[in-house]
Design an enzyme around this catalytic site. Structure first.
Site, mmCIF file in Angstrom:
data_model
loop_
_atom_site.group_PDB
_atom_site.id
_atom_site.type_symbol
_atom_site.label_atom_id
_atom_site.label_comp_id
_atom_site.label_asym_id
_atom_site.label_seq_id
_atom_site.Cartn_x
_atom_site.Cartn_y
_atom_site.Cartn_z
ATOM 1 C CE LYS A 230 -4.282 -2.036 1.397
ATOM 2 N NZ LYS A 230 -5.288 -2.335 2.406
ATOM 3 N NE ARG A 265 -7.142 -8.746 0.464
ATOM 4 C CZ ARG A 265 -6.713 -8.032 -0.558
ATOM 5 N NH1 ARG A 265 -5.688 -7.213 -0.418
ATOM 6 N NH2 ARG A 265 -7.304 -8.134 -1.733
HETATM 7 N N1 HH2 Z 1 -7.074 -4.246 0.906
HETATM 8 C C1 HH2 Z 1 -7.420 -4.321 -0.380
HETATM 9 C C2 HH2 Z 1 -8.442 -5.177 -0.810
HETATM 10 N N2 HH2 Z 1 -9.064 -5.982 0.068
HETATM 11 N N3 HH2 Z 1 -9.331 -6.782 2.275
HETATM 12 C C3 HH2 Z 1 -9.010 -6.747 3.565
HETATM 13 N N4 HH2 Z 1 -9.631 -7.546 4.461
HETATM 14 N N5 HH2 Z 1 -8.030 -5.896 4.029
HETATM 15 C C4 HH2 Z 1 -7.360 -5.048 3.201
HETATM 16 O O1 HH2 Z 1 -6.503 -4.281 3.691
HETATM 17 C C5 HH2 Z 1 -7.703 -5.054 1.815
HETATM 18 C C6 HH2 Z 1 -8.714 -5.960 1.377
HETATM 19 C C7 HH2 Z 1 -6.706 -3.478 -1.394
HETATM 20 O O2 HH2 Z 1 -5.653 -4.202 -1.993
HETATM 21 P P1 HH2 Z 1 -5.706 -4.908 -3.421
HETATM 22 O O3 HH2 Z 1 -6.817 -5.911 -3.458
HETATM 23 O O4 HH2 Z 1 -4.389 -5.473 -3.739
HETATM 24 O O5 HH2 Z 1 -5.958 -3.741 -4.440
HETATM 25 P P2 HH2 Z 1 -7.222 -3.262 -5.265
HETATM 26 O O6 HH2 Z 1 -8.262 -2.832 -4.274
HETATM 27 O O7 HH2 Z 1 -6.706 -2.129 -6.122
HETATM 28 O O8 HH2 Z 1 -7.719 -4.438 -6.076
#
Ligand code: HH2
Length: 284
Positions: A230, A265
């Site tokens: 992040k 995660r």
């Molecule tokens: N962060 C993201 C997505 N889902 N779920 C939980 N429980 N906690 C988190 O911190 C979290 C999450 C964001 O990351 P990512 O899925 O890699 O990115 P994007 O939202 O751009 O798909």
């Protein structure tokens, strides 16, 4: 450390019968691996948009030691707009079906009850809701299907959340919101709840650090932490691109693991599994 537990009203891979329910139990922090079936996720958008690569990636994360494979079809990065439930369902359903058929423990990363319903019908075992039950139907969907839920904390929506997040006391406010969400879910009949303070979801770098420093949170449910790649890791380290932030991510997640969280995660599962094994050998 006390064991962590997820309970569902239907069989869970790796689980055991627990009265009229099923539970998966583990000690120390386990890894939730990320499969983003999206064109625009901030760190890996477009890499796993097709079904084949997405399924192969989920299998690899499980082989690397992820306890849970988290499948999402909508980016929730700052500024992202909703993609619509039909598109989201079309993206995640075939991937979930294939990974569940492999016997993996699968969560669906969605803010929408309609997507959760389709994902659960495809076999998803856990709902991971970063919005913390903002969709008024989400708790009922999880309760009726006997599905555990991760309640995340988010201030605003992905489109607006990073504009100017302010709190009087971020730790107290986030903890209170998570407690309220957990109470609401359990009252609706959801079999078990995990909570996630939502790093980067309506939070500055200082807010994220305050939440990490405050671990363990004063809350009785298993905690999930998602720092992976992040922006605040980039701001702390100068690592400009998300792909360069795995070492910084691991530092944050190891501190969280040492302070008792149940799940971290992560995109880079293999490094996490190795580091967590060493941590487990060093702490009680
Ligand atoms: N962060 C993201 C997505 N889902 N779920 C939980 N429980 N906690 C988190 O911190 C979290 C999450 C964001 O990351 P990512 O899925 O890699 O990115 P994007 O939202 O751009 O798909």
């Amino acid at each position: 450390m006390a064991p962590h537990r997820i309970t569902a009203a239907r069989p869970l891979p790796g689980g055991e019968p627990d009265g009229d329910r099923w539970s998966v139990t583990w000690t120390g922090a386990a890894v939730m691996g990320v499969v983003n079936v999206t064109p625009d996720s901030f760190s890996d958008g477009g890499r796993f948009l097709e079904i084949g690569p997405a399924v192969a990636h989920g299998r690899q994360l499980a082989a690397d030691g992820a306890l849970v494979v988290d499948v999402g079809g909508e980016s929730t990065r700052p500024g992202a707009q909703p993609v619509g439930v039909t598109t989201e369902i079309d993206r995640v359903r075939p991937v979930i079906t294939a990974l569940v058929a492999d016997g993996l423990l699968v969560s669906v990363d969605t803010r929408w009850a309609e997507v959760a319903t389709a994902a659960i019908a495809a076999g998803a075992h856990i709902v991971n809701d970063v919005s913390g039950l903002a969709d008024p139907d989400m708790a009922a969907v999880c309760a009726t299907s006997g599905t555990p839920v991760v309640i995340g904390h988010m201030r605003g929506t992905p489109a607006t959340m990073q504009l100017d997040p302010t709190y009087d006391d971020v730790v107290a406010e986030v903890t209170a919101a998570l407690r309220e969400g957990a109470t609401r879910a359990l009252a609706a009949g959801v079999p078990s709840v995990l909570v996630d303070p939502g790093l980067g979801f309506g939070k500055t770098t200082e807010h994220n650090l305050a939440l990490l420093r405050a671990l363990p949170l004063a809350i009785e449910h298993p905690v999930v932490i998602g720092a992976s790649r992040k922006g605040f890791i980039g701001r702390l380290t100068g690592a400009t691109t998300p792909a360069e932030r795995d070492a910084g991510t691991l530092a944050a997640h190891l501190v969280a693991a040492e302070r008792g969280v149940a799940l971290v995660r992560a995109h880079d599962v293999a490094s996490h599994v190795q580091a967590l094994a060493v941590l487990a050998a060093l702490v009680d």
